[in-house]
Design a protein around this motif. Structure first.
Motif, PDB file in Angstrom:
ATOM      1  N   MET A 184      -7.042 -10.420  -2.426  1.00 38.05           N
ATOM      2  CA  MET A 184      -7.526  -9.562  -3.496  1.00 38.05           C
ATOM      3  C   MET A 184      -6.465  -8.529  -3.841  1.00 38.05           C
ATOM      4  O   MET A 184      -6.115  -8.329  -5.000  1.00 38.05           O
ATOM      5  CB  MET A 184      -8.827  -8.883  -3.025  1.00 38.05           C
ATOM      6  CG  MET A 184      -9.644  -8.234  -4.126  1.00 38.05           C
ATOM      7  SD  MET A 184      -8.994  -6.595  -4.598  1.00 38.05           S
ATOM      8  CE  MET A 184      -9.221  -5.666  -3.064  1.00 38.05           C
ATOM      9  N   ARG A 185      -5.914  -7.881  -2.804  1.00 42.07           N
ATOM     10  CA  ARG A 185      -4.910  -6.829  -3.047  1.00 42.07           C
ATOM     11  C   ARG A 185      -3.655  -7.386  -3.704  1.00 42.07           C
ATOM     12  O   ARG A 185      -2.994  -6.714  -4.485  1.00 42.07           O
ATOM     13  CB  ARG A 185      -4.548  -6.136  -1.733  1.00 42.07           C
ATOM     14  CG  ARG A 185      -5.710  -5.319  -1.196  1.00 42.07           C
ATOM     15  CD  ARG A 185      -5.379  -4.588   0.106  1.00 42.07           C
ATOM     16  NE  ARG A 185      -6.586  -3.884   0.526  1.00 42.07           N
ATOM     17  CZ  ARG A 185      -7.082  -3.885   1.756  1.00 42.07           C
ATOM     18  NH1 ARG A 185      -6.465  -4.518   2.727  1.00 42.07           N
ATOM     19  NH2 ARG A 185      -8.182  -3.235   2.035  1.00 42.07           N
ATOM     20  N   CYS A 186      -3.302  -8.627  -3.344  1.00 38.64           N
ATOM     21  CA  CYS A 186      -2.092  -9.231  -3.904  1.00 38.64           C
ATOM     22  C   CYS A 186      -2.330  -9.810  -5.295  1.00 38.64           C
ATOM     23  O   CYS A 186      -1.405 -10.333  -5.920  1.00 38.64           O
ATOM     24  CB  CYS A 186      -1.562 -10.324  -2.973  1.00 38.64           C
ATOM     25  SG  CYS A 186      -0.806  -9.652  -1.482  1.00 38.64           S
ATOM     26  N   GLY A 187      -3.569  -9.752  -5.768  1.00 41.16           N
ATOM     27  CA  GLY A 187      -3.844 -10.230  -7.122  1.00 41.16           C
ATOM     28  C   GLY A 187      -4.042 -11.729  -7.224  1.00 41.16           C
ATOM     29  O   GLY A 187      -3.843 -12.309  -8.285  1.00 41.16           O
ATOM     30  N   LEU A 208       1.958  -4.493  -8.081  1.00 48.96           N
ATOM     31  CA  LEU A 208       0.644  -4.190  -7.519  1.00 48.96           C
ATOM     32  C   LEU A 208       0.202  -2.798  -7.956  1.00 48.96           C
ATOM     33  O   LEU A 208      -0.968  -2.549  -8.216  1.00 48.96           O
ATOM     34  CB  LEU A 208       0.679  -4.278  -5.991  1.00 48.96           C
ATOM     35  CG  LEU A 208       1.109  -5.621  -5.374  1.00 48.96           C
ATOM     36  CD1 LEU A 208       1.012  -5.560  -3.858  1.00 48.96           C
ATOM     37  CD2 LEU A 208       0.264  -6.767  -5.907  1.00 48.96           C
ATOM     38  N   ASP A 209       1.173  -1.883  -8.030  1.00 45.73           N
ATOM     39  CA  ASP A 209       0.897  -0.500  -8.427  1.00 45.73           C
ATOM     40  C   ASP A 209       2.259   0.132  -8.737  1.00 45.73           C
ATOM     41  O   ASP A 209       3.297  -0.502  -8.519  1.00 45.73           O
ATOM     42  CB  ASP A 209       0.195   0.246  -7.275  1.00 45.73           C
ATOM     43  CG  ASP A 209      -0.441   1.560  -7.732  1.00 45.73           C
ATOM     44  OD1 ASP A 209      -0.299   1.920  -8.917  1.00 45.73           O
ATOM     45  OD2 ASP A 209      -1.081   2.224  -6.896  1.00 45.73           O
ATOM     46  N   ASP A 210       2.270   1.346  -9.225  1.00 47.15           N
ATOM     47  CA  ASP A 210       3.553   2.002  -9.474  1.00 47.15           C
ATOM     48  C   ASP A 210       4.362   2.030  -8.178  1.00 47.15           C
ATOM     49  O   ASP A 210       3.880   2.492  -7.151  1.00 47.15           O
ATOM     50  CB  ASP A 210       3.328   3.439  -9.964  1.00 47.15           C
ATOM     51  CG  ASP A 210       2.741   3.460 -11.377  1.00 47.15           C
ATOM     52  OD1 ASP A 210       2.935   2.466 -12.113  1.00 47.15           O
ATOM     53  OD2 ASP A 210       2.059   4.444 -11.713  1.00 47.15           O
ATOM     54  N   GLY A 211       5.575   1.501  -8.235  1.00 46.83           N
ATOM     55  CA  GLY A 211       6.441   1.529  -7.065  1.00 46.83           C
ATOM     56  C   GLY A 211       6.069   0.540  -5.977  1.00 46.83           C
ATOM     57  O   GLY A 211       6.621   0.594  -4.872  1.00 46.83           O
ATOM     58  N   ALA A 253      -5.824   2.320   2.064  1.00 46.89           N
ATOM     59  CA  ALA A 253      -7.117   3.012   2.090  1.00 46.89           C
ATOM     60  C   ALA A 253      -7.450   3.705   0.767  1.00 46.89           C
ATOM     61  O   ALA A 253      -8.625   3.974   0.490  1.00 46.89           O
ATOM     62  CB  ALA A 253      -7.140   4.023   3.238  1.00 46.89           C
ATOM     63  N   VAL A 254      -6.440   3.958  -0.075  1.00 47.49           N
ATOM     64  CA  VAL A 254      -6.716   4.700  -1.317  1.00 47.49           C
ATOM     65  C   VAL A 254      -7.249   3.803  -2.434  1.00 47.49           C
ATOM     66  O   VAL A 254      -7.684   4.292  -3.474  1.00 47.49           O
ATOM     67  CB  VAL A 254      -5.449   5.429  -1.822  1.00 47.49           C
ATOM     68  CG1 VAL A 254      -4.977   6.441  -0.780  1.00 47.49           C
ATOM     69  CG2 VAL A 254      -4.326   4.447  -2.149  1.00 47.49           C
ATOM     70  N   SER A 314      -7.220   1.760  -8.506  1.00 46.36           N
ATOM     71  CA  SER A 314      -7.326   0.305  -8.611  1.00 46.36           C
ATOM     72  C   SER A 314      -5.940  -0.305  -8.788  1.00 46.36           C
ATOM     73  O   SER A 314      -4.978   0.375  -9.160  1.00 46.36           O
ATOM     74  CB  SER A 314      -8.284  -0.113  -9.720  1.00 46.36           C
ATOM     75  OG  SER A 314      -7.884   0.489 -10.915  1.00 46.36           O
ATOM     76  N   PHE A 315      -5.850  -1.582  -8.499  1.00 44.11           N
ATOM     77  CA  PHE A 315      -4.553  -2.253  -8.547  1.00 44.11           C
ATOM     78  C   PHE A 315      -4.147  -2.549  -9.975  1.00 44.11           C
ATOM     79  O   PHE A 315      -4.982  -2.689 -10.867  1.00 44.11           O
ATOM     80  CB  PHE A 315      -4.606  -3.556  -7.732  1.00 44.11           C
ATOM     81  CG  PHE A 315      -4.577  -3.319  -6.255  1.00 44.11           C
ATOM     82  CD1 PHE A 315      -3.379  -3.046  -5.619  1.00 44.11           C
ATOM     83  CD2 PHE A 315      -5.743  -3.357  -5.506  1.00 44.11           C
ATOM     84  CE1 PHE A 315      -3.346  -2.814  -4.250  1.00 44.11           C
ATOM     85  CE2 PHE A 315      -5.715  -3.121  -4.143  1.00 44.11           C
ATOM     86  CZ  PHE A 315      -4.518  -2.849  -3.509  1.00 44.11           C
TER      87      PHE A 315
END
Lengths: 449, 449
Positions: free
Chosen positions: A390-393, B110-113, B431-432, B441-442
């Motif tokens: 999920m986190r990796c998309g 996945l997210d900024d950076g 955890a965030v 969110s991603f």
């Protein structure tokens, strides 16, 4: 879906033959089946939760007699806040994913009128062996149907009433769809696992979802390829140039955000030169979260000299075995290493090829670590707990694989696919090609996909 | 390359540790090693051919005593016209292939950076078990080095003198390169195969190159994944709309251009309605090439009524077992089927998932056949013998796989690769992220490769 009382062999044979039909169904037919399953389960909510309550009651009694763990009992509970809704939403989420079947991944012109195409297709028949959680059945049935694979499901006996109730509903829903009912089979008879593991002529892939013991048992007892991991012994190497505050945050997240998960941190390797500068604040943060540190001699001495007597008294001494242990709890093995080479060597020997991270401000060292460590996931300045579909998309996750072939790391729908080569010709024969006189040569022009 | 007299376990352990170095070498270092091997072998031609002559002499004596087949003796002979040159050219061909290591196949923000990358990498340690042909050692060593994999080679004892001579030369060449000598190991001690097959902690993939019996023995006796095929039971379905002349040509090529090959035709399925119109001319062409037809009752009757008495007298009656047999010789099983569905069902039950073809002028039927038949290769109006890495443009071939996972069909360098996921962050923790209040969110943005 059929709730089979047939022999495992008959079930597998039927699944194989259903897989050949399922593999040729268009996207819409597979998606429509998921829509029908979703609707039927929504409607049958009360019956299924009643069946689940019976499982839960029996499990509760077993727990009181000490025959079951309380955590297993809680995993059984489909009535827990949000669980039922998540299960239903999961079916629609899978339906919305891009169709993994029939993707063209290679096209080559071999000669005039002779074209080679590589096309993704389902693997065939999956055997999914899982333990208590009853919602897995809906999740796996969705993934199997979406990917065009037949599946045989064998769940833990604690959830039998729930499984039977869910599978009857899915079965009735499939009756109205183009997906053959035998494509998804639930096996409930006891002691069939050894027989199923022996059916390599029908079953193409085993996916165990459960304890390390279950996975290890399966890997040792079948010729069928197994997708998954037995151990998740994740390590972090804390290098001297890392920002100490960042290091503490990433290490705390990796260890404490869900200690029972396979992507949690089990071993912390600290560069000798970072022991005084970095380790005490990291240890402070970990101990504050309730982590027990099992330290090698060097790290224990340093910490004992830097931490308050109260915290120092909580330090434990590591034994060799601690560096080969997946604790799955709030215990962390801590060891000093001279440099990055020693860290890499330690991880390549003691790790489980799951996920390992380096904390450093040097991109050269990070790249070296990521190319040298032999693991599915190699992370730089990020928590090991990002190892998650999920986190990796990837949309959804079949599991996390530490295999060295086929699929590695978090496995999404792609891991349930293989491909076939299609050649379309006009009567082409091979004998005319070659090196000699009058022989033709191949064109081998790569065509756009 | 080391010619190891160490125990199989020590050899495998050393190969594993060498694989970790080899995996990080740049393209040029691996290519330079291939250049060095090529030069050293060229120089040592006379010594190697002398060693080979000794193997050949011993084999010739064994053949005369009936202990070895003459075809094996001829496969041993490195001095045969063109063989030595082909072996040397193969090394340079492999060197010129695109580097399969370090290809980026997925990039996600996945997210900024925080970025996820999927990068191809070597599998690790390959165990290659092969029989007589001594040139395989140079071929496999090249493929292993190019793909960044360590390899343990175990060859047939008939070629021992040749293997030892070649491996000494390769070893000396590697000494001057960056490739660790232990990355390629030759095991010559007898009876080590069972021990090697047990070393799943060090060996990641077994590639058997040899007889069906060898492959079947290996598949039954190891937990390590095996890449290859035991059987090549290829079928052709001759549909009524096929051009009869084209059909005869493709069937003759599939059956007779190299009957001992795994991609040769073994079963011909003829549509009932094409028996009178198509089968006689096909049978004529096959018999002219020396093929013995083992016919079911229906096809035998038709042919007996259509062929000359002389040809008819050569027809044999098929038994059930003939449709499950890989003849590897000039024998063909022939059977009538009512329609395409019966043909597909026959192939999915009796085939070996290697390569099957349909001959038809209907593209609808061809597409149906190609999507429904569960095989690595499904061809339309083309010979089954196109199932070959060189012909398909893969440059070189490790073997042909009938596996349902990882690699299927002709396997080139790509089949020796897996991937790892790299995440590059800036201290990101998990955890965030989540659904609740204040959670992030991603991003999950697909980035260009």
């Amino acid at each position: 879906m059929s709730l089979t009382s047939a022999s495992p062999k008959a079930a597998a044979e039927e699944a194989k033959s259903a897989s050949h039909i399922l593999a040729t169904l268009p996207t819409a037919a597979r998606n429509d089946a998921l829509t029908a399953i979703h609707a039927a389960l929504s409607e049958a909510r009360d019956d299924i939760l009643a069946a689940n309550a019976r499982d839960l009651e029996a499990a509760q009694r077993a727990a009181e007699n000490g025959q079951l763990s309380q955590s297993l009992v809680s995993r059984l509970d489909l009535g827990r806040k949000g669980k039922w809704e998540d299960m239903l939403k999961g079916i629609l989420d899978v339906r919305e994913l891009e169709d993994p079947v029939g993707k063209i991944t290679l096209r080559t012109k071999l000669d005039d009128g002779l074209e080679l195409t590589r096309v993704t297709c389902p693997i065939g028949v999956l055997l999914i062996i899982f333990e208590a959680r009853p919602e897995v059945i809906a999740n796996i049935a969705s993934l199997a149907i979406k990917s065009g694979n037949a599946a045989i499901l064998k769940g833990g006996k604690e959830s039998t009433e729930s499984f039977v109730a869910i599978s009857k509903v899915i079965s009735a829903a499939l009756e109205k769809s183009q997906v053959p009912n035998n494509a998804i089979q639930l096996v409930t008879t006891r002691d069939v696992i050894p027989q199923l593991l022996d059916l390599d002529q029908y079953i193409d892939l085993v996916i165990p979802r459960g304890s390390n013991e279950l996975v290890r048992y399966i890997k040792t007892n079948t010729k069928i390829p197994v997708l998954g991991h037995a151990d998740g012994l994740c390590s972090i190497f804390l290098e001297q140039s890392a920002d100490p505050k960042m290091a503490a945050e990433v290490i705390v997240d990796s260890k404490t955000s869900y200690p029972a998960a396979c992507n949690s941190l089990e071993t912390l390797l600290v560069q000798q030169s970072a022991l005084e500068s970095h380790l005490p604040s990291v240890a402070d943060a970990l101990i504050a979260k309730g982590v027990v540190l099992r330290c090698d001699k060097v790290t224990k001495e340093i910490l004992a000299s830097k931490l308050s007597p109260e915290l120092s008294s909580k330090l434990e001494s590591a034994m060799d075995a601690d560096f080969d242990t997946e604790f799955l709890s709030l215990i962390l093995a801590v060891k000093a290493v001279a440099n990055i080479d020693e860290a890499i060597a330690h991880i390549n020997i003691h790790g489980s090829k799951h996920t390992d991270a380096i904390l450093t401000s040097s991109s050269d060292l990070a790249e070296k670590f990521m190319s040298s460590v032999d693991a599915a996931g190699v992370y730089w300045n990020a928590s090991t707990r990002f190892a998650d579909g999920m986190r990796c998309g990837f949309g959804t996750e079949v599991g996390i694989s530490t295999n060295k072939i086929h699929s590695r790391g978090p496995v999404g729908l792609e891991g349930l696919m293989i491909y076939k080569y299609k050649i379309r010709g006009q009567g082409h024969v091979t004998a005319v090609y070659g090196e000699g006189e009058g022989k033709k040569s191949f064109n081998h022009e790569r065509l756009p996909l």
